[in-house]
Write an enzyme that holds these catalytic residues in place. Structure first.
Site, PDB file in Angstrom:
ATOM      1  N   CYS A  11      50.192  38.410  49.281  1.00 18.60           N
ATOM      2  CA  CYS A  11      50.099  39.433  48.244  1.00 18.60           C
ATOM      3  C   CYS A  11      50.069  40.815  48.891  1.00 18.60           C
ATOM      4  O   CYS A  11      49.319  41.040  49.845  1.00 18.60           O
ATOM      5  CB  CYS A  11      48.839  39.218  47.409  1.00 18.60           C
ATOM      6  SG  CYS A  11      48.539  40.533  46.207  1.00 18.60           S
ATOM      7  N   SER A  55      45.343  32.926  39.037  1.00 21.12           N
ATOM      8  CA  SER A  55      46.279  31.924  39.549  1.00 21.12           C
ATOM      9  C   SER A  55      46.478  30.768  38.579  1.00 21.12           C
ATOM     10  O   SER A  55      47.061  29.745  38.933  1.00 21.12           O
ATOM     11  CB  SER A  55      45.788  31.389  40.905  1.00 21.12           C
ATOM     12  OG  SER A  55      44.438  30.963  40.828  1.00 21.12           O
ATOM     13  N   GLU A  79      41.627  34.143  52.397  1.00 22.61           N
ATOM     14  CA  GLU A  79      41.917  35.567  52.527  1.00 22.61           C
ATOM     15  C   GLU A  79      41.028  36.232  53.570  1.00 22.61           C
ATOM     16  O   GLU A  79      41.491  37.028  54.398  1.00 22.61           O
ATOM     17  CB  GLU A  79      41.744  36.274  51.180  1.00 22.61           C
ATOM     18  CG  GLU A  79      42.032  37.774  51.251  1.00 22.61           C
ATOM     19  CD  GLU A  79      41.705  38.496  49.964  1.00 22.61           C
ATOM     20  OE1 GLU A  79      41.323  39.684  50.042  1.00 22.61           O
ATOM     21  OE2 GLU A  79      41.832  37.898  48.881  1.00 22.61           O
ATOM     22  N   THR A 131      39.761  40.800  48.047  1.00 21.64           N
ATOM     23  CA  THR A 131      40.357  41.378  46.837  1.00 21.64           C
ATOM     24  C   THR A 131      39.899  40.725  45.541  1.00 21.64           C
ATOM     25  O   THR A 131      40.134  41.265  44.456  1.00 21.64           O
ATOM     26  CB  THR A 131      41.896  41.287  46.886  1.00 21.64           C
ATOM     27  OG1 THR A 131      42.292  39.914  46.916  1.00 21.64           O
ATOM     28  CG2 THR A 131      42.447  42.023  48.101  1.00 21.64           C
ATOM     29  N   HIS A 166      36.751  31.657  52.719  1.00 19.35           N
ATOM     30  CA  HIS A 166      37.938  31.853  51.885  1.00 19.35           C
ATOM     31  C   HIS A 166      39.143  32.177  52.762  1.00 19.35           C
ATOM     32  O   HIS A 166      39.028  32.908  53.756  1.00 19.35           O
ATOM     33  CB  HIS A 166      37.697  32.978  50.881  1.00 19.35           C
ATOM     34  CG  HIS A 166      38.717  33.063  49.799  1.00 19.35           C
ATOM     35  ND1 HIS A 166      39.920  33.707  49.972  1.00 19.35           N
ATOM     36  CD2 HIS A 166      38.725  32.581  48.525  1.00 19.35           C
ATOM     37  CE1 HIS A 166      40.622  33.631  48.853  1.00 19.35           C
ATOM     38  NE2 HIS A 166      39.919  32.955  47.958  1.00 19.35           N
ATOM     39  N   SER A 175      38.589  31.948  43.791  1.00 21.19           N
ATOM     40  CA  SER A 175      37.499  32.913  43.863  1.00 21.19           C
ATOM     41  C   SER A 175      37.423  33.781  42.612  1.00 21.19           C
ATOM     42  O   SER A 175      36.367  33.945  42.010  1.00 21.19           O
ATOM     43  CB  SER A 175      37.659  33.806  45.104  1.00 21.19           C
ATOM     44  OG  SER A 175      36.675  34.811  45.133  1.00 21.19           O
ATOM     45  N   ASN A 176      38.560  34.355  42.207  1.00 26.59           N
ATOM     46  CA  ASN A 176      38.517  35.277  41.067  1.00 26.59           C
ATOM     47  C   ASN A 176      38.133  34.561  39.775  1.00 26.59           C
ATOM     48  O   ASN A 176      37.489  35.135  38.907  1.00 26.59           O
ATOM     49  CB  ASN A 176      39.847  36.026  40.922  1.00 26.59           C
ATOM     50  CG  ASN A 176      40.946  35.183  40.319  1.00 26.59           C
ATOM     51  OD1 ASN A 176      41.123  35.133  39.111  1.00 26.59           O
ATOM     52  ND2 ASN A 176      41.702  34.496  41.173  1.00 26.59           N
TER      53      ASN A 176
END
Length: 362
Positions: free
Chosen positions: A139, A309, A169, A207, A167, A266-267
């Protein structure tokens, strides 16, 4: 969403974006409007939040895998899950994508796609030594954080990376400057931080974090290191913020919030946390099959959203499921417009350009 406009009982409320929502006149008016409509509603209500579901980075990553499979044919290897959603991963696996935990599992010279969460320089170097043909689906907002990490490290700063250490990321970002970077996931962990020079410290964030949680950690960092520097613009992505704001604005009006998303997203987990922190019962579901009958007892109003996602088809299935349970007064609440798009990686653009004209159709 298909079918929304055709049902006369469905209402679409469009709220414009504004900065200081909580405590503002505009925010109070929005809450009043929602509360007023619900007060007049008979039966059970389903509040469908918007924006929800796929963000621009996820759309881009999935498109990269699909186009690569069409242009080059299988095998196409994907390092880690392209995005954190089990439905998406299984769908792409069915089309011929091969998901691996490490580039070590990819035969020399084959194509490999890096997931939307990014990778460390070590992974890139190893792929190059193996002669792997890389297509990078990271991303762009994650790439931004990587660039910031490199910049701060070159300027001699100690880096504090706010995020979840396991994670994908965070692992990738940490790899940009591992010798000067420490990961913290709570205000309590800030207390034990030690750096060579307290006047040369900078922070970055994953993020997909909770806005409120991150704010508390940054406040703790500023208290401990008064001269700490941060990114020019916040690292938490627009989609994560927008979905959290939408949850906040309706949480007080819902008896239950359901978030469509996978357990490792996560989000999506942060959306559940945001609602629970406001006193609203909330659950994460991979699909409507995860909804338990006990959750719906005594519930009149459900708010439904989806992590960045999660595909819309799973939301539609959940809407149908809940309608069959009596939640047939559907209201789609658009808290703010979301029109972000990201370009495709050059390897994919070149593959599209090289495709025969007949393949594009008329």
């Amino acid at each position: 969403m298909a079918g929304v406009a055709s049902n006369e009982r469905e209402q679409i409320l469009r709220f414009s974006r504004f900065e200081n929502r909580v405590g503002s006149k505009e925010f109070e008016e929005q809450v009043y409007i929602v509360a007023g409509i619900l007060a007049k509603t008979d039966g059970k209500t389903l509040l469908l939040l918007k924006p929800r579901g796929f963000c621009a980075g996820v759309v881009r990553a999935i498109d990269v895998v699909r186009i690569a499979l069409e242009a080059f044919g299988p095998p196409i290897y994907v390092r880690k899950e392209i995005v954190h959603n089990s439905f998406v991963v299984e769908e792409l696996r069915g089309k011929g994508a091969i998901f691996v935990d490490s580039e070590d599992e990819v035969p020399n010279g084959e194509r490999i796609i890096y997931s939307a969460h990014g990778v460390s320089p070590e992974v890139r170097e190893h792929s190059a030594r193996r002669g792997l043909r890389v297509i990078d689906a990271t991303c762009p907002l994650v790439t931004k954080v990587h660039v910031e990490a490199v910049k701060f490290a070159k300027e001699g700063y100690s880096l504090i990376l706010i995020g979840h250490k396991d994670h994908d990321e965070v692992i990738g970002t940490l790899g940009e400057a591992p010798l000067v970077t420490q990961v913290v996931g709570s205000p309590e962990q800030v207390k034990s931080l030690s750096v060579p020079d307290p006047n040369r410290v900078a922070y970055l964030t994953q993020t997909t974090l909770s806005l409120d949680e991150t704010k508390d950690i940054i406040a703790a960092l500023k208290k401990k290191f008064p001269h700490i520097k941060g990114p020019a613009a916040q690292d938490i992505c627009y989609a994560t913020e927008n979905r959290q704001v939408a949850v906040k604005e309706v949480a007080s009006e819902a008896d239950l919030l359901l978030v469509v998303g996978s357990e490792n997203s996560s989000n999506s987990n942060r959306l559940v946390e945001v609602a629970r922190n406001l006193g609203t019962n909330a659950h994460l579901i991979d699909s409507c099959n995860d909804i338990e009958a006990e959750w719906l007892k005594g519930v009149k109003t459900i708010a439904l959203t989806a992590g960045a996602s999660a595909p819309e088809c799973l939301v539609e299935e959940t809407v149908t499921f809940l309608r069959n349970k009596g939640f047939d007064n559907l209201q789609e609440l658009e808290v703010m417009p979301e029109n972000v798009r990201f370009g495709l990686p050059p390897e994919i653009v070149e593959a599209i350009a090289a495709a025969p004209a007949s393949a594009n159709g008329d």
